[in-house]
Design a protein around this motif. Structure first.
Motif, PDB file in Angstrom:
ATOM      1  N   ALA A 186      35.458  10.030  -6.711  1.00  0.00           N
ATOM      2  CA  ALA A 186      35.518  10.734  -7.720  1.00  0.00           C
ATOM      3  C   ALA A 186      34.845   9.332  -8.931  1.00  0.00           C
ATOM      4  O   ALA A 186      34.753   8.341  -8.477  1.00  0.00           O
ATOM      5  N   HIS A 187      34.251   9.829 -10.018  1.00  0.00           N
ATOM      6  CA  HIS A 187      33.923   9.182 -10.941  1.00  0.00           C
ATOM      7  C   HIS A 187      35.150   8.347 -11.814  1.00  0.00           C
ATOM      8  O   HIS A 187      36.226   8.915 -11.751  1.00  0.00           O
ATOM      9  N   GLY A 188      34.902   7.404 -12.640  1.00  0.00           N
ATOM     10  CA  GLY A 188      36.030   6.902 -13.500  1.00  0.00           C
ATOM     11  C   GLY A 188      36.958   5.726 -13.073  1.00  0.00           C
ATOM     12  O   GLY A 188      38.134   5.716 -13.376  1.00  0.00           O
ATOM     13  N   LEU A 189      36.518   5.262 -11.673  1.00  0.00           N
ATOM     14  CA  LEU A 189      37.605   4.408 -10.708  1.00  0.00           C
ATOM     15  C   LEU A 189      37.469   2.868 -11.418  1.00  0.00           C
ATOM     16  O   LEU A 189      37.694   2.044 -10.358  1.00  0.00           O
ATOM     17  N   VAL A 190      36.587   2.395 -12.272  1.00  0.00           N
ATOM     18  CA  VAL A 190      36.338   1.127 -12.363  1.00  0.00           C
ATOM     19  C   VAL A 190      37.685   0.128 -12.828  1.00  0.00           C
ATOM     20  O   VAL A 190      37.572  -0.894 -12.213  1.00  0.00           O
ATOM     21  N   ALA A 191      38.775   0.830 -13.401  1.00  0.00           N
ATOM     22  CA  ALA A 191      39.694  -0.038 -13.408  1.00  0.00           C
ATOM     23  C   ALA A 191      40.496  -0.167 -12.172  1.00  0.00           C
ATOM     24  O   ALA A 191      41.150  -1.249 -11.818  1.00  0.00           O
ATOM     25  N   ALA A 192      40.595   0.865 -11.322  1.00  0.00           N
ATOM     26  CA  ALA A 192      41.200   0.532  -9.932  1.00  0.00           C
ATOM     27  C   ALA A 192      40.723  -0.239  -9.172  1.00  0.00           C
ATOM     28  O   ALA A 192      40.888  -1.049  -8.308  1.00  0.00           O
ATOM     29  N   GLU A 193      39.100  -0.519  -9.277  1.00  0.00           N
ATOM     30  CA  GLU A 193      38.236  -1.355  -8.502  1.00  0.00           C
ATOM     31  C   GLU A 193      38.797  -2.979  -9.010  1.00  0.00           C
ATOM     32  O   GLU A 193      38.747  -3.815  -8.236  1.00  0.00           O
ATOM     33  N   VAL A 194      38.891  -3.141 -10.219  1.00  0.00           N
ATOM     34  CA  VAL A 194      39.012  -4.264 -10.764  1.00  0.00           C
ATOM     35  C   VAL A 194      40.639  -4.940 -10.173  1.00  0.00           C
ATOM     36  O   VAL A 194      40.750  -5.966  -9.714  1.00  0.00           O
TER      37      VAL A 194
END
Length: 361
Positions: A287-295
């Motif tokens: 899914a898109h929108g996962l930047v916070a999870a990757e940090v």
């Protein structure tokens, strides 16, 4: 001055990791630290430059290219998560129309993936043989925005495991051609075998990089080759292994080993001085929108919170040649209710999103 609303952003403006200012303004879509005349709309909080997803795929899903309508939804999902700059690491879709939309993230494209014949996901890549590699790299260098994306390894069905895709000589010639045309080169790599040849051939970045070892990490550090670990994607390796184990047991076991040591791999690379940046691999099966999870995953791997933030903010923008919160830069920023340096989980809940000086979320 245009009829745009002047925006006054105050609180804690994180212009750099240790550069904290009290306020900025957005005038005509650009940042200024000098108070303009007249009234302004005010927003308050902790402010970061628009976040970067350095491995994302707009215009792509698990089956291949998607419609403009779906691409728009993907870009909006990333935007609403605070991602305002995307390095699109390979897409078969033409998304240039997004550049004219001031309400959508800015995209740096790597053109279409370049893979060996029948050695990648169907409908994703140009599938070619080594003799055509230089020509296709030149083509995508001209079509992209300063990047080219190779598939460096994939499962070899005859061997039953991951294997390098390209001979050393062809890779060297292709990377040299990309550099001649002003483009940097990155490559998808899960396994160990292709890494030394790619780095010694002059590659600029490796995606995933799960195959890094104590033998190749120093080489990456010495050459300054960046990695984008996509840990939220590496989390899917056990599921992938389960699905392919009956047919390819060696590959499945290899994928599980790469998964099990993923945090140690990233932390060892960081400790050695390898540049590490945030990327989610959104747009394939993710899914898109996962930047916070990757940090948050980078922090879990042992990277200090401030450096994990920089990997999606100041450092990532500098690496991609785009400004952050400098005077005159595009007013692309994200506002939070708490200090993200104290807890990166704050990134999951932006209170305001500003793109080109306008509040869009």
């Amino acid at each position: 001055m245009s009829d745009r609303t002047v925006l006054h952003v105050k609180g804690r403006v994180l212009a750099g990791p240790e550069d904290v200012r009290d306020e900025l303004w957005a005038v005509d879509g650009r940042i200024t630290y000098e108070r303009p005349p007249g009234e302004a709309l005010t927003v308050s909080g902790w402010v970061l430059p628009g976040l970067v997803d350095a491995h994302c795929h707009v215009g792509l899903d698990q089956h291949g290219p998607v419609s403009d309508e779906v691409s728009e939804k993907q870009a909006l999902t990333d935007r609403d998560a605070g991602t305002l700059l995307v390095r699109d690491a390979g897409s078969p879709s033409d998304t240039r129309w997004i550049d004219a939309r001031e309400d959508l993230p800015k995209i740096i494209r790597a053109g279409r993936h370049i893979a060996r014949t029948r050695r990648y996901i169907r409908n994703y890549a140009h599938e070619i043989e080594p003799g055509d590699l230089v020509a296709y790299v030149a083509r995508e260098a001209r079509r992209g925005d300063g990047w080219v994306k190779l598939v460096g390894d994939w499962i070899d069905r005859d061997a039953g495991d991951l294997a390098a895709c390209w001979p050393r000589g062809e890779v060297e010639a292709a990377i040299a051609e990309a550099h001649r045309l002003g483009a940097r080169v990155t490559a998808h790599c899960f396994a160990e075998d292709s890494l030394r040849d790619l780095v010694e051939a002059g590659i600029d970045c490796i995606e995933h990089a799960t195959g890094l070892t104590e033998d190749t990490i120093p080489l990456f550090a010495e050459r300054g080759v960046a990695i984008v670990p996509t840990l939220v994607n590496i989390a899917t390796f056990p599921h992938m292994a389960d699905g392919g184990e009956a047919k390819f047991p060696d590959w499945a076991a290899h994928m599980r080993r790469l998964y099990e040591r993923r945090y140690d791999t990233v932390r060892s690379a960081y400790d050695a001085g390898v540049p590490v940046f945030v990327g989610t691999d959104a747009g394939g099966s993710l899914a898109h929108g996962l930047v916070a999870a990757e940090v948050a995953e980078l922090v879990k791997a042992g990277i200090p919170a401030l450096d994990a933030l920089s990997a999606t903010a100041w450092g990532a923008r500098a690496w991609l040649g785009r400004p952050a919160l400098e005077e005159g830069a595009p007013a692309d920023l994200v506002v939070y209710g708490q200090d993200p340096r104290a807890d990166v989980r704050v990134l999951a809940a932006p209170s305001r999103i500003v793109l080109n000086g306008r509040i869009v979320g």
